[in-house]
Design a protein around this motif. Structure first.
Motif, PDB file in Angstrom:
ATOM      1  N   ASN A  11      36.654   6.336  -6.971  1.00  0.00           N
ATOM      2  CA  ASN A  11      36.597   6.555  -8.414  1.00  0.00           C
ATOM      3  C   ASN A  11      35.188   6.175  -8.865  1.00  0.00           C
ATOM      4  O   ASN A  11      34.863   4.988  -8.960  1.00  0.00           O
ATOM      5  CB  ASN A  11      37.640   5.704  -9.145  1.00  0.00           C
ATOM      6  CG  ASN A  11      39.060   6.171  -8.877  1.00  0.00           C
ATOM      7  OD1 ASN A  11      39.294   7.339  -8.576  1.00  0.00           O
ATOM      8  ND2 ASN A  11      40.012   5.268  -8.984  1.00  0.00           N
ATOM      9  N   TYR A  12      34.384   7.195  -9.094  1.00  0.00           N
ATOM     10  CA  TYR A  12      32.971   6.984  -9.424  1.00  0.00           C
ATOM     11  C   TYR A  12      32.802   7.150 -10.939  1.00  0.00           C
ATOM     12  O   TYR A  12      32.808   8.256 -11.451  1.00  0.00           O
ATOM     13  CB  TYR A  12      32.102   8.005  -8.677  1.00  0.00           C
ATOM     14  CG  TYR A  12      30.700   7.526  -8.359  1.00  0.00           C
ATOM     15  CD1 TYR A  12      29.913   6.883  -9.321  1.00  0.00           C
ATOM     16  CD2 TYR A  12      30.145   7.718  -7.104  1.00  0.00           C
ATOM     17  CE1 TYR A  12      28.643   6.449  -9.027  1.00  0.00           C
ATOM     18  CE2 TYR A  12      28.861   7.287  -6.784  1.00  0.00           C
ATOM     19  CZ  TYR A  12      28.119   6.652  -7.753  1.00  0.00           C
ATOM     20  OH  TYR A  12      26.851   6.208  -7.463  1.00  0.00           O
ATOM     21  N   ALA A  40      23.284   7.383  -6.683  1.00  0.00           N
ATOM     22  CA  ALA A  40      24.465   8.143  -6.286  1.00  0.00           C
ATOM     23  C   ALA A  40      24.277   8.803  -4.923  1.00  0.00           C
ATOM     24  O   ALA A  40      25.206   8.841  -4.112  1.00  0.00           O
ATOM     25  CB  ALA A  40      24.787   9.201  -7.341  1.00  0.00           C
ATOM     26  N   ARG A  41      23.093   9.313  -4.650  1.00  0.00           N
ATOM     27  CA  ARG A  41      22.843   9.984  -3.370  1.00  0.00           C
ATOM     28  C   ARG A  41      23.087   9.039  -2.194  1.00  0.00           C
ATOM     29  O   ARG A  41      23.750   9.397  -1.224  1.00  0.00           O
ATOM     30  CB  ARG A  41      21.421  10.522  -3.342  1.00  0.00           C
ATOM     31  CG  ARG A  41      21.242  11.821  -4.104  1.00  0.00           C
ATOM     32  CD  ARG A  41      19.804  12.274  -4.097  1.00  0.00           C
ATOM     33  NE  ARG A  41      19.659  13.601  -4.693  1.00  0.00           N
ATOM     34  CZ  ARG A  41      18.582  14.010  -5.354  1.00  0.00           C
ATOM     35  NH1 ARG A  41      17.548  13.179  -5.507  1.00  0.00           N
ATOM     36  NH2 ARG A  41      18.537  15.224  -5.862  1.00  0.00           N
ATOM     37  N   GLN A  42      22.568   7.829  -2.293  1.00  0.00           N
ATOM     38  CA  GLN A  42      22.774   6.864  -1.213  1.00  0.00           C
ATOM     39  C   GLN A  42      24.237   6.444  -1.136  1.00  0.00           C
ATOM     40  O   GLN A  42      24.809   6.334  -0.047  1.00  0.00           O
ATOM     41  CB  GLN A  42      21.891   5.639  -1.430  1.00  0.00           C
ATOM     42  CG  GLN A  42      22.045   4.576  -0.348  1.00  0.00           C
ATOM     43  CD  GLN A  42      21.702   5.089   1.042  1.00  0.00           C
ATOM     44  OE1 GLN A  42      20.626   5.664   1.242  1.00  0.00           O
ATOM     45  NE2 GLN A  42      22.603   4.911   2.001  1.00  0.00           N
ATOM     46  N   ASN A  43      24.861   6.240  -2.288  1.00  0.00           N
ATOM     47  CA  ASN A  43      26.261   5.831  -2.299  1.00  0.00           C
ATOM     48  C   ASN A  43      27.154   6.908  -1.705  1.00  0.00           C
ATOM     49  O   ASN A  43      28.114   6.600  -0.983  1.00  0.00           O
ATOM     50  CB  ASN A  43      26.709   5.511  -3.723  1.00  0.00           C
ATOM     51  CG  ASN A  43      26.081   4.238  -4.261  1.00  0.00           C
ATOM     52  OD1 ASN A  43      25.607   3.397  -3.497  1.00  0.00           O
ATOM     53  ND2 ASN A  43      26.066   4.095  -5.576  1.00  0.00           N
ATOM     54  N   LYS A  48      30.858   8.622   2.558  1.00  0.00           N
ATOM     55  CA  LYS A  48      31.218   9.499   3.684  1.00  0.00           C
ATOM     56  C   LYS A  48      31.340   8.683   4.968  1.00  0.00           C
ATOM     57  O   LYS A  48      32.285   8.856   5.756  1.00  0.00           O
ATOM     58  CB  LYS A  48      30.154  10.581   3.837  1.00  0.00           C
ATOM     59  CG  LYS A  48      30.359  11.524   5.024  1.00  0.00           C
ATOM     60  CD  LYS A  48      31.490  12.484   4.776  1.00  0.00           C
ATOM     61  CE  LYS A  48      31.564  13.503   5.890  1.00  0.00           C
ATOM     62  NZ  LYS A  48      32.653  14.495   5.671  1.00  0.00           N
ATOM     63  N   LYS A  49      30.399   7.779   5.180  1.00  0.00           N
ATOM     64  CA  LYS A  49      30.403   6.934   6.376  1.00  0.00           C
ATOM     65  C   LYS A  49      31.621   6.011   6.410  1.00  0.00           C
ATOM     66  O   LYS A  49      32.159   5.702   7.480  1.00  0.00           O
ATOM     67  CB  LYS A  49      29.107   6.112   6.404  1.00  0.00           C
ATOM     68  CG  LYS A  49      28.846   5.358   7.694  1.00  0.00           C
ATOM     69  CD  LYS A  49      27.490   4.667   7.615  1.00  0.00           C
ATOM     70  CE  LYS A  49      27.206   3.847   8.869  1.00  0.00           C
ATOM     71  NZ  LYS A  49      25.897   3.141   8.766  1.00  0.00           N
ATOM     72  N   ILE A 257      25.347  -3.058  -5.697  1.00  0.00           N
ATOM     73  CA  ILE A 257      25.347  -2.279  -4.455  1.00  0.00           C
ATOM     74  C   ILE A 257      23.974  -2.268  -3.794  1.00  0.00           C
ATOM     75  O   ILE A 257      23.843  -2.459  -2.583  1.00  0.00           O
ATOM     76  CB  ILE A 257      25.842  -0.850  -4.731  1.00  0.00           C
ATOM     77  CG1 ILE A 257      27.320  -0.894  -5.133  1.00  0.00           C
ATOM     78  CG2 ILE A 257      25.635   0.033  -3.500  1.00  0.00           C
ATOM     79  CD1 ILE A 257      27.905   0.448  -5.534  1.00  0.00           C
ATOM     80  N   ASP A 258      22.929  -2.028  -4.569  1.00  0.00           N
ATOM     81  CA  ASP A 258      21.553  -2.086  -4.050  1.00  0.00           C
ATOM     82  C   ASP A 258      21.362  -1.247  -2.783  1.00  0.00           C
ATOM     83  O   ASP A 258      20.823  -1.729  -1.769  1.00  0.00           O
ATOM     84  CB  ASP A 258      21.149  -3.543  -3.771  1.00  0.00           C
ATOM     85  CG  ASP A 258      21.176  -4.405  -5.023  1.00  0.00           C
ATOM     86  OD1 ASP A 258      20.841  -3.877  -6.099  1.00  0.00           O
ATOM     87  OD2 ASP A 258      21.557  -5.582  -4.920  1.00  0.00           O
ATOM     88  N   ASN A 259      21.821  -0.004  -2.826  1.00  0.00           N
ATOM     89  CA  ASN A 259      21.654   0.930  -1.699  1.00  0.00           C
ATOM     90  C   ASN A 259      22.232   0.399  -0.392  1.00  0.00           C
ATOM     91  O   ASN A 259      21.714   0.665   0.694  1.00  0.00           O
ATOM     92  CB  ASN A 259      20.167   1.268  -1.503  1.00  0.00           C
ATOM     93  CG  ASN A 259      19.598   2.044  -2.671  1.00  0.00           C
ATOM     94  OD1 ASN A 259      20.267   2.924  -3.214  1.00  0.00           O
ATOM     95  ND2 ASN A 259      18.387   1.724  -3.065  1.00  0.00           N
TER      96      ASN A 259
END
Length: 325
Positions: A11-12, A40-43, A48-49, A257-259
């Motif tokens: 849930n973003y 968002a791109r890094q998250n 996915k991981k 989160i800090d990437n």
């Protein structure tokens, strides 16, 4: 028996801001920034991981985020199933940009009567939903109608189904209202209403997770034997780029989160909170749909079996089952 041990849903929260003021929601009252595309791109890569399959870009009103198409495109490129729920006020202007990017697009509609819907939403938006349905169909999209059900509006389901959903070949999602924090949503559902809802869930182009009905009959989650798997099935990310645990509605603790979402989620501090899912005092009696749906899917319990037919039905109607394999 646990079937899946990793999170399956995110849930973003793109922003808590909203252009409506629904009486059964308090998110719009919170001050809020907007998610940045860089974060968002890094998250998304980390999600996915972690094994997440479905990402719900939510809010607030997600269409207020001007980079929503880019966010959706990033998620789709990673093979994630995307979902967006909107009050449709902004959809007519943004429909072309969103075309083909949302696997499960939900238009919120709480009554087939314009005045009733607009009153519940605190803003005039019924006509925008109708306009959005027309535009979406012209673009080859097939949105769902998300109907938040109260004890007092169950009688509107038939009209909604027959006059709006069936003529447009749309799925009617029945979303039983839930209480949380200090938000008042009215009386609990009567047994007669629960039986009516269960019956509607068996009708053509209607989706209702029957596990929700059983859970309400059972009095919600119980801390001594929790059904809730909110923290282990669902990752909640705030507009401030923080991991919220054990769920958004309880919001006991937030971690920057800090990437570093993948490592953060597996950290000892986070996993200690994950282990408390469904067992905290505030978890007693909880029946919040957005966490119970994934919870039902990962453990073989009576809720798993009650949910399975409706879940298969919806994925068949939407074609999303093809993306799960």
């Amino acid at each position: 028996m646990r079937l899946v041990s990793h999170p399956v849903l995110c849930n973003y929260y793109l922003t808590y801001r909203c252009n409506a003021s629904c009486s059964f929601c308090d998110i719009w009252e919170r001050p809020s920034p907007y998610v940045t595309l860089e974060n968002a791109r890094q998250n998304l890569r980390d999600l996915k991981k972690l094994g997440v399959r479905v990402i719900d870009f939510t809010g607030g009103e997600p269409l207020l985020h001007r980079q929503l198409p880019e966010l959706l495109r990033e998620a789709k490129q990673l093979g994630l199933i995307t979902t967006v729920t909107t009050n449709a006020l902004l959809y007519p202007k943004q429909a072309e940009k969103l075309r083909g990017l949302v696997d499960m697009l939900h238009f919120s509609l709480d009554s087939p009567v314009a005045e009733e819907h607009d009153q519940s939403r605190g803003v005039t938006c019924f006509d925008k939903v109708m306009e959005s349905i027309t535009i979406a169909r012209q673009l080859g999209e097939r949105p769902d109608i998300l109907f938040t059900v109260f004890e007092h509006n169950v009688q509107n389901i038939r009209q909604m189904h027959e006059e709006i959903c069936l003529p447009n070949d749309l799925v009617l999602i029945l979303n039983p209202v839930f209480e949380y924090n200090t938000v008042e949503t009215g009386d609990r559902f009567s047994e007669v209403t629960l039986q009516q809802l269960s019956g509607w869930g068996k009708q053509k182009n209607v989706y209702l997770n029957d596990g929700f009905i059983q859970l309400r009959r059972d009095g919600g989650n119980h801390v001594d034997d929790p059904i809730c798997r909110a923290a282990s099935t669902t990752i909640v990310i705030s507009p401030e780029n923080k991991l919220v645990l054990p769920c958004y509605h309880l919001g006991l603790k937030e971690f920057g989160i800090d990437n570093n979402l993948y490592e953060l989620y597996h950290s000892n501090e986070v996993q200690k909170l994950v282990a408390l899912e469904g067992r905290l005092p505030a978890c007693e009696g909880c029946a919040i749909n957005c966490y119970m749906q994934p919870s039902f899917a990962v453990d073989i319990t009576k809720y798993f079996w009650r949910s399975l037919p409706s879940t298969l039905k919806y994925n068949w109607m939407k074609g999303t089952w093809k993306q799960l394999f």
